[in-house]
Motif scaffolding. Structure first.
Motif, PDB file in Angstrom:
ATOM      1  N   GLU A  14       0.674  -5.799   3.007  1.00  0.00           N
ATOM      2  CA  GLU A  14      -0.386  -6.396   2.195  1.00  0.00           C
ATOM      3  C   GLU A  14       0.008  -7.809   1.756  1.00  0.00           C
ATOM      4  O   GLU A  14      -0.284  -8.241   0.640  1.00  0.00           O
ATOM      5  N   TYR A  33      -2.525  -3.401   5.175  1.00  0.00           N
ATOM      6  CA  TYR A  33      -1.366  -2.514   5.152  1.00  0.00           C
ATOM      7  C   TYR A  33      -0.645  -2.406   6.499  1.00  0.00           C
ATOM      8  O   TYR A  33       0.318  -1.647   6.617  1.00  0.00           O
ATOM      9  N   TYR A  46       0.836  -1.198   0.000  1.00  0.00           N
ATOM     10  CA  TYR A  46       0.000   0.000   0.000  1.00  0.00           C
ATOM     11  C   TYR A  46       0.869   1.245   0.000  1.00  0.00           C
ATOM     12  O   TYR A  46       0.627   2.183  -0.757  1.00  0.00           O
TER      13      TYR A  46
END
Length: 298
Positions: free
Chosen positions: A131, A289, A108
């Motif tokens: 992620e 994230y 992210y």
């Protein structure tokens, strides 16, 4: 003495009894009396990742009932023995390292990621990859192990067990502490929400994103970011009853389950979430994230 050790290693390598790690290593620090391999203090692998030797030893796993913000799954506190030394990544797996092995960067907080505006103008190649699911992290270990240079060196990568992770996180402290650095934590020591420090520490900066690995002080074992930045996957299935059923020596989690264990807290979390004993468990397919990966090698 060191010349004798190196001569011993030369003879064992020529006999194909141990992999030649010396080309990537900084110092030979111990020789196992049983005639097993000489172990080196630090290894740099073929893609530039540094791994630190974590010695065998014992520690108190979990937290005492008196610890502030303690969760029930952190007890009962109990002594654990890690019977064999192992290697642990000095840093969290970075975006550049992950992309070298997997051919993509899902993060992210990257130039092409959905959070690119929050890292505009920053080189995120040395930020932790995030992620990544547990399955992604396992696949990364598998593909890294399958690289020809890693096979030649005899290195096999995996995720650490929860016990190995917590032992490594505590950094070899001789007495029980909430964190590797003591009983308080500020955002001068780790990347988390600095508005919510722990143990009486002063409020500090809240970056609201990940940051370059190794930006804060290392623990006693020479490992960075064991508190904050991104949560780190462990190999074990998660259960809130794990500690009531674990064996003392080299414990692992349950044989089956629906969730995998996460440790360490993240940039998004509060100080109490970054405690060494704090545990979390999520679906192994989950990507977020705040979730990245640690790395271990047998």
């Amino acid at each position: 003495v060191k010349d004798n050790v190196i001569d011993f290693v030369d003879r064992r390598i020529k006999a194909n009894q141990i992999p030649d790690l010396r080309e990537d290593s900084t110092d030979i620090i111990t020789l196992v009396e049983s005639g097993q391999a000489a172990l080196v203090k630090e290894v740099t692998n073929s893609i530039g990742m540094k791994l630190r030797l974590i010695p065998a030893g014992t520690f108190m796993m979990g937290s005492p009932e008196s610890e502030k913000d303690r969760d029930k799954d952190e007890g009962p506190q109990h002594e654990v023995e890690i019977s064999k030394p192992f290697y642990m990544g000095v840093y969290e797996v970075t975006q550049a390292e992950y992309e070298k092995v997997m051919g993509k960067n899902p993060s992210y907080f990257s130039r092409a990621g959905s959070g690119s505006e929050r890292v505009k103008g920053l080189d995120t190649s040395s930020f932790p990859v995030e992620e990544v699911s547990w399955n992604d992290a396992v696949e990364f270990c598998k593909k890294l192990s399958e690289l020809a240079s890693e096979k030649r060196a005899g290195r096999v990568y995996r995720l650490p067990t929860e016990a190995e992770w917590e032992y490594a996180c505590r950094g070899g402290s001789k007495k029980y502490q909430v964190f590797a650095f003591g009983n308080s934590l500020s955002s001068k020591q780790a990347n988390f929400d600095g508005d919510y420090p722990y143990g009486g520490a002063e409020k500090g900066t809240y970056l609201k994103r990940t940051c370059k690995v190794g930006s804060y002080q290392a623990n006693g074992f020479g490992l960075y970011d064991m508190h904050g930045n991104v949560w780190e996957w462990c190999n074990d299935f998660y259960s809130d009853e794990t500690y009531t059923k674990n064996k003392r020596i080299d414990p692992v989690g349950p044989n089956k389950g629906n969730r995998r264990s996460l440790r360490g807290g993240s940039w998004y979390d509060l100080g109490d979430d970054c405690r060494s004993a704090n545990r979390n468990g999520v679906n192994p397919d989950d990507r977020n994230y705040v979730i990245g990966s640690a790395l271990s090698s047998a």
